[in-house]
Write an enzyme that holds these catalytic residues in place. Structure first.
Site, mmCIF file in Angstrom:
data_model
loop_
_atom_site.group_PDB
_atom_site.id
_atom_site.type_symbol
_atom_site.label_atom_id
_atom_site.label_comp_id
_atom_site.label_asym_id
_atom_site.label_seq_id
_atom_site.Cartn_x
_atom_site.Cartn_y
_atom_site.Cartn_z
ATOM 1 N N MET A 1 14.893 -24.760 -12.519
ATOM 2 C CA MET A 1 15.254 -25.485 -11.287
ATOM 3 C C MET A 1 15.440 -24.449 -10.189
ATOM 4 S SD MET A 1 17.849 -28.131 -13.147
ATOM 5 C CE MET A 1 17.952 -27.087 -14.602
ATOM 6 N N ASP B 1 15.431 -35.967 -19.152
ATOM 7 C CA ASP B 1 16.549 -35.033 -18.984
ATOM 8 C C ASP B 1 17.585 -35.601 -18.024
ATOM 9 O OD1 ASP B 1 18.176 -32.830 -18.748
ATOM 10 O OD2 ASP B 1 16.659 -31.516 -17.869
ATOM 11 N N SER C 1 21.018 -29.093 -24.325
ATOM 12 C CA SER C 1 21.043 -28.208 -23.159
ATOM 13 C C SER C 1 22.263 -27.299 -23.236
ATOM 14 C CB SER C 1 21.108 -29.022 -21.874
ATOM 15 O OG SER C 1 21.461 -28.149 -20.809
HETATM 16 C C1 DX5 Z 1 20.510 -31.269 -15.068
HETATM 17 C C2 DX5 Z 1 19.967 -30.490 -16.254
HETATM 18 C C3 DX5 Z 1 20.128 -31.224 -17.540
HETATM 19 C C4 DX5 Z 1 21.553 -31.484 -17.904
HETATM 20 C C5 DX5 Z 1 21.640 -32.457 -19.024
HETATM 21 O O1 DX5 Z 1 20.274 -30.579 -13.923
HETATM 22 O O2 DX5 Z 1 18.600 -30.239 -16.082
HETATM 23 O O3 DX5 Z 1 19.444 -30.549 -18.578
HETATM 24 O O4 DX5 Z 1 22.228 -30.339 -18.282
HETATM 25 O O5 DX5 Z 1 22.989 -32.689 -19.290
HETATM 26 P P1 DX5 Z 1 23.525 -34.105 -19.696
HETATM 27 O O6 DX5 Z 1 22.832 -34.471 -20.972
HETATM 28 O O7 DX5 Z 1 24.982 -33.911 -19.843
HETATM 29 O O8 DX5 Z 1 23.159 -35.067 -18.590
HETATM 30 ZN ZN ZN Z 2 17.313 -29.553 -17.850
#
Ligand code: DX5
Ligand code: ZN
Length: 221
Positions: free
Chosen positions: A68, A181, A8
């Site tokens: 989102m 995720d 990400s």
């Molecule tokens: C959260 C995002 C994720 C997040 C993942 O709202 O959708 O994609 O960035 O990051 P890590 O792997 O650090 O939890």
């Molecule tokens: Zn995400």
């Protein structure tokens, strides 16, 4: 099933995004996960279609766009035009608009010849989206509440991954992508893969790693 790792770029340095994309591709990533936040569905604002457009020429990897945002239909054409390969929308954002909005949004994404996905927050039962499994290329099980990188994995969400995989198999879609995720780390990756997820998003695990190639290999193994 082939395990795919989707770093990400939310966890990258936004002033060096091109370098971050090149680095993840060289390190063995399978997709680039683009976390789009609107300051309303979730508190922070990250970026929109312009970012996707700018990173598109830098990589051959599919761009996995996780929206989102409220009213996702208003943005689909921008992400499609920017070169997105997968667009995932949130069940909750769609359901609050109308009963049919989610199905219409998935059809809209498909009309651009792009893969579509539906994301469920940790408090949404996976059964709520069984009716759209036939319309989806991917189901995204959130293992944290969306909004921020670097949160702790919620282990209870694994049960939903198992149910999602079982339902996909039962309905003749055993090869369906099930993405997870949030809080994915080398330490919990095996449990996650064993539960049936085959697309693992990893933000901080990859971008805070001293050796991203090694980390990506370990997340797959
Ligand atoms: C959260 C995002 C994720 C997040 C993942 O709202 O959708 O994609 O960035 O990051 P890590 O792997 O650090 O939890
Ligand atoms: Zn995400």
């Amino acid at each position: 099933m082939k395990i795919k790792i989707a770093p990400s770029i939310l966890s990258a340095d936004f002033s060096e995004m091109g370098k971050a994309v090149n680095m993840t591709e060289e390190a063995g990533a399978d997709l680039i996960h683009c976390d789009v936040m609107d300051g309303s569905f979730v508190e922070p604002i990250t970026f929109g279609g312009q970012m996707v457009k700018n990173i598109r020429p830098l990589t051959k990897l599919p761009l996995d766009c996780h929206l989102m945002i409220e009213h996702p239909q208003t943005q689909i054409k921008f992400f499609a035009g920017a070169g997105a390969d997968i667009i995932t929308v949130h069940y909750k954002a769609c359901k609050k608009i109308s009963e049919g909005y989610l199905k219409d949004t998935l059809a809209m994404i498909k009309s651009f010849n792009i893969k579509c996905g539906v994301a469920i927050n940790p408090d949404v039962p996976v059964e709520n989206i069984y009716d759209v499994f036939p319309l989806c290329d991917m189901v995204l099980v959130m293992s944290v509440y969306p909004g921020y990188g670097g949160q702790k994995f919620i282990p209870e969400t694994l049960e939903k991954v198992k149910k999602a995989r079982a339902y996909a198999v039962k309905t003749g879609r055993g090869d369906m992508d099930i993405e997870i995720d949030g809080g994915v780390m080398v330490e919990n990756a095996k449990t996650i893969r064993d539960a049936g997820a085959n697309v693992l998003v990893a933000g901080s695990a990859v971008f805070r790693s001293p050796d991203p190639a090694k980390t990506i290999a370990e997340l797959k193994r």
